[in-house]
Design a protein around this motif. Structure first.
Motif, mmCIF file in Angstrom:
data_model
loop_
_atom_site.group_PDB
_atom_site.id
_atom_site.type_symbol
_atom_site.label_atom_id
_atom_site.label_comp_id
_atom_site.label_asym_id
_atom_site.label_seq_id
_atom_site.Cartn_x
_atom_site.Cartn_y
_atom_site.Cartn_z
ATOM 1 N N ALA A 69 44.827 0.418 59.295
ATOM 2 C CA ALA A 69 45.842 -0.629 59.154
ATOM 3 C C ALA A 69 45.919 -1.426 60.455
ATOM 4 C CB ALA A 69 47.195 -0.011 58.830
ATOM 5 N N PRO A 70 45.621 -2.733 60.410
ATOM 6 C CA PRO A 70 45.616 -3.549 61.625
ATOM 7 C C PRO A 70 46.954 -3.530 62.363
ATOM 8 C CG PRO A 70 44.814 -4.818 59.743
ATOM 9 C CD PRO A 70 45.270 -3.499 59.231
ATOM 10 N N ASN A 71 48.059 -3.485 61.605
ATOM 11 C CA ASN A 71 49.372 -3.475 62.244
ATOM 12 C C ASN A 71 49.580 -2.195 63.054
ATOM 13 O OD1 ASN A 71 49.910 -5.936 61.121
ATOM 14 N ND2 ASN A 71 51.089 -5.108 59.405
ATOM 15 N N LEU A 72 49.084 -1.073 62.551
ATOM 16 C CA LEU A 72 49.213 0.192 63.262
ATOM 17 C C LEU A 72 48.426 0.143 64.570
ATOM 18 C CD1 LEU A 72 50.093 3.175 63.397
ATOM 19 C CD2 LEU A 72 48.017 3.719 62.113
ATOM 20 N N SER A 74 47.311 -2.583 66.215
ATOM 21 C CA SER A 74 47.883 -3.604 67.094
ATOM 22 C C SER A 74 49.164 -3.108 67.754
ATOM 23 C CB SER A 74 48.182 -4.884 66.324
ATOM 24 O OG SER A 74 47.008 -5.427 65.798
ATOM 25 N N GLY A 75 50.020 -2.488 66.977
ATOM 26 C CA GLY A 75 51.285 -1.983 67.513
ATOM 27 C C GLY A 75 51.062 -0.953 68.608
#
Length: 158
Positions: A69-72, A74-75
């Motif tokens: 998951a890109p958001n995971l 990136s975060g």
């Protein structure tokens, strides 16, 4: 693999090499870090190692075509980067404060030496033996030479 994905992997590998070089330099610097800062320095180095690991995991996910998951990702990178920058700023703040304190101590020591030398009626010159330039002179020496020999840039044989 498309060109954008290839560029992401190549750029991340280049970043990994640069960060690894910085980590190696940081490990050498650790030997001269004051004891009071050694724990913070170790944390910074550990975070650098964690970033290297994260970079390599990112490249592996690209090469193995694993979806994360890109958001995971990136975060986690943003959080780690923010903590890292905060620690660096804190280390710099402490270092700058100690540097200012050392400069003040040096200035006070120089002023004390100059005042002690000026209290002596005989001319006194302190010479840098590497180039024979006068680096410290008392008031009696300045009166005898017609000006401050240090400011005039005189050598001991002028």
């Amino acid at each position: 693999m498309n060109s954008l994905t290839f560029f992401a992997a190549a750029a991340t590998l280049a970043g990994t090499v640069i960060l690894t070089l910085a980590l190696l330099i940081g490990m050498k610097v650790r030997e001269s870090v004051p004891r009071a800062l050694s724990m913070r320095w170790t944390i910074v180095l550990s975070m650098m190692a964690a970033f290297i690991l994260g970079y390599l995991v990112f490249v592996a996910t690209i090469l193995l075509d694993v979806t994360i998951a890109p958001n995971l990702l990136s975060g986690a990178i943003f959080l780690g980067g923010a903590i890292y920058v905060f620690l660096i700023i804190m280390l710099v703040r402490i270092t700058v404060r100690r540097l200012r304190e050392a400069e003040t101590d040096t200035r006070e020591s120089y002023d004390l030496l100059q005042n002690a030398l000026n209290a002596i009626a005989d001319p006194i010159l302190i010479v840098d033996t590497s180039d024979n330039h006068i680096v410290v002179a008392n008031k009696a020496a300045a009166d005898q030479t017609g000006g401050d020999p240090v400011a005039l840039g005189l050598t001991c044989h002028e």
